[in-house]
Design a protein around this motif. Structure first.
Motif, PDB file in Angstrom:
ATOM      1  N   GLN A 128       0.831  -1.198   0.000  1.00  0.00           N
ATOM      2  CA  GLN A 128       0.000   0.000   0.000  1.00  0.00           C
ATOM      3  C   GLN A 128       0.875   1.261   0.000  1.00  0.00           C
ATOM      4  O   GLN A 128       1.841   1.350   0.764  1.00  0.00           O
ATOM      5  CB  GLN A 128      -0.908   0.026   1.233  1.00  0.00           C
ATOM      6  N   PRO A 129       0.547   2.263  -0.823  1.00  0.00           N
ATOM      7  CA  PRO A 129       1.394   3.456  -0.907  1.00  0.00           C
ATOM      8  C   PRO A 129       1.155   4.455   0.232  1.00  0.00           C
ATOM      9  O   PRO A 129       2.064   5.203   0.586  1.00  0.00           O
ATOM     10  CB  PRO A 129       1.011   4.070  -2.258  1.00  0.00           C
ATOM     11  N   GLN A 130      -0.048   4.480   0.810  1.00  0.00           N
ATOM     12  CA  GLN A 130      -0.393   5.475   1.817  1.00  0.00           C
ATOM     13  C   GLN A 130      -0.376   4.865   3.220  1.00  0.00           C
ATOM     14  O   GLN A 130      -0.799   3.716   3.401  1.00  0.00           O
ATOM     15  CB  GLN A 130      -1.779   6.071   1.527  1.00  0.00           C
ATOM     16  N   PRO A 131       0.092   5.626   4.216  1.00  0.00           N
ATOM     17  CA  PRO A 131       0.148   5.097   5.587  1.00  0.00           C
ATOM     18  C   PRO A 131      -1.216   4.752   6.155  1.00  0.00           C
ATOM     19  O   PRO A 131      -1.331   3.829   6.967  1.00  0.00           O
ATOM     20  CB  PRO A 131       0.824   6.222   6.379  1.00  0.00           C
ATOM     21  N   LEU A 132      -2.271   5.482   5.747  1.00  0.00           N
ATOM     22  CA  LEU A 132      -3.610   5.168   6.227  1.00  0.00           C
ATOM     23  C   LEU A 132      -4.054   3.791   5.745  1.00  0.00           C
ATOM     24  O   LEU A 132      -4.609   2.989   6.509  1.00  0.00           O
ATOM     25  CB  LEU A 132      -4.602   6.238   5.764  1.00  0.00           C
ATOM     26  N   GLU A 133      -3.792   3.512   4.471  1.00  0.00           N
ATOM     27  CA  GLU A 133      -4.162   2.207   3.923  1.00  0.00           C
ATOM     28  C   GLU A 133      -3.344   1.089   4.558  1.00  0.00           C
ATOM     29  O   GLU A 133      -3.848  -0.019   4.792  1.00  0.00           O
ATOM     30  CB  GLU A 133      -3.984   2.220   2.409  1.00  0.00           C
ATOM     31  N   ARG A 134      -2.071   1.356   4.835  1.00  0.00           N
ATOM     32  CA  ARG A 134      -1.240   0.348   5.489  1.00  0.00           C
ATOM     33  C   ARG A 134      -1.760   0.053   6.892  1.00  0.00           C
ATOM     34  O   ARG A 134      -1.804  -1.105   7.315  1.00  0.00           O
ATOM     35  CB  ARG A 134       0.218   0.804   5.534  1.00  0.00           C
TER      36      ARG A 134
END
Length: 291
Positions: A123-129
Motif C-alpha cells: 500500500q502506498p499510503q500510511p492510512l491504507e497500510r
C-alpha cells in the motif's frame, strides 16, 4: 528428601524383553512402506524430504489423525473450587482440558492471514497500510473462535519452527522462561518484506465460573520497505461456564496499534458480550493521524 520417597522413571515399551522383536518387525514394515513410496513418482527424493504435490507445493495436514473426545465426563470443579482468584499456571489441570498443541504451535496461528501483511507492504499510503495492519491484528484472535481447549505449556528452551513457502514466510518460537511462562517468536517474509516478532506471557486467572487469559507482551510488525514499525498488545480472552453449562469464549478490551514512524494510531474496541449477547465478537475502532 525423606527416605520413604521414591521416584520412578517412565517405562517405555522398548525396555521390555520382547520389545526388540516387535520393534524390528515394525521397523521392517515402515521400511517397506518407505520403499513403496519411493517407487511411486519419486515423491521422496533425498532423506528427510517431504512429499510434494504435482504442482510442487508441499502437502500440509488439514486435520488431526484422531477425533477429540468429549470433556463432558470430567469435572473440573473438584480442582478449581480451591483456586478462585489464583494464577492458573501453577495449578495442575486434567489433560482432558488440553488440546493436542503446544503453546508455541498455537502462536503460529497468528500467521493464518499473512496475506494482510503482504497487502500492507504494497500500500502506498500510511492510512491504507494501517487498515491492513489493523485487520491482521484482529485476525490473530479469530482462530480462538470456540477454541476452549488449553494448549500444553512448552518446556524451557523448547522451540517450534514453521516454513511456508506457499504463504511466503518462516516462523520460529521458543519458550524463554518457565516461571513465569514466557514465549518469544520471530517471523520474517521470504521476500524480505516484513519482520514480525514479540513475546507473550499469558496470565491466567480463575473467577469461579470463568477463566480469564490476559496475553501480556508487546507484538511488533516491521514493514521493511517503508521503514515502519507497528506495535500492539492482544485483547483479554475469557472462557465462560467452565464448571457447568456450554463453554463459550469472548475477547474484550482495547487494542492500540501505533505506527512509530508516521504517528498514525488505530484504536480497536473488542466489545464485551453484554447481557443478551448482542455485542459478542464485535469490534469497533478508528484510525487517527499524528494530529
Amino acid at each position: 528428601m525423606n527416605g520413604e520417597e521414591e521416584f520412578f522413571d517412565a517405562v517405555t515399551g522398548f525396555d521390555s524383553d520382547n520389545s526388540s522383536g516387535e520393534f524390528s518387525e515394525a521397523h521392517q514394515k515402515v521400511t517397506g512402506m518407505i520403499d513403496l513410496d519411493t517407487s511411486k513418482n519419486n515423491r521422496i527424493g533425498k532423506i528427510g524430504e517431504r512429499p510434494s504435490q504435482e504442482n510442487g507445493i508441499q502437502k500440509h495436514r488439514t486435520s488431526l489423525p484422531a477425533p477429540m473426545f468429549s470433556r463432558s465426563d470430567f469435572s473440573v470443579w473438584t480442582i478449581l473450587k480451591k483456586c478462585v482468584g489464583l494464577e492458573l499456571s501453577k495449578i495442575t489441570m486434567p489433560i482432558a482440558f488440553n488440546e493436542p498443541l503446544s503453546f508455541l504451535q498455537r502462536i503460529t496461528e497468528y500467521m493464518e492471514h499473512v496475506y494482510l501483511i503482504h497487502r500492507a507492504s504494497c500500500q502506498p499510503q500510511p492510512l491504507e497500510r494501517m487498515q491492513s495492519v489493523a485487520a491482521f491484528a484482529v485476525s490473530a484472535v479469530a482462530s480462538q473462535w470456540e477454541r476452549t481447549g488449553k494448549p500444553f505449556n512448552p518446556l524451557l528452551g523448547e522451540t517450534y519452527e514453521l516454513i511456508r513457502e506457499d504463504l511466503g514466510f518462516r516462523f520460529i518460537s521458543e519458550q524463554v522462561s518457565h516461571h513465569p511462562p514466557i514465549s518469544a517468536f520471530h517471523s520474517e517474509g521470504l521476500n524480505h518484506d516484513f519482520l514480525f516478532h514479540g513475546s507473550i506471557y499469558p496470565k491466567l486467572k480463575f473467577w469461579g465460573k470463568s477463566v480469564e487469559a490476559e496475553p501480556r507482551g508487546t507484538i511488533t510488525l516491521e514493514l521493511l520497505k517503508h521503514n515502519e514499525a507497528y506495535t500492539w498488545t492482544n485483547p483479554t480472552c475469557c472462557v465462560h461456564n467452565v464448571i457447568i453449562g456450554k463453554l463459550w469464549i469472548e475477547q474484550y478490551g482495547t487494542v492500540e496499534i501505533l505506527n512509530h514512524r508516521t504517528g498514525h494510531k488505530c484504536v480497536l474496541h473488542f466489545k464485551p458480550c453484554g447481557l443478551f449477547g448482542k455485542e459478542l465478537h464485535k469490534v469497533e475502532g478508528h484510525i487517527q493521524d499524528k494530529k
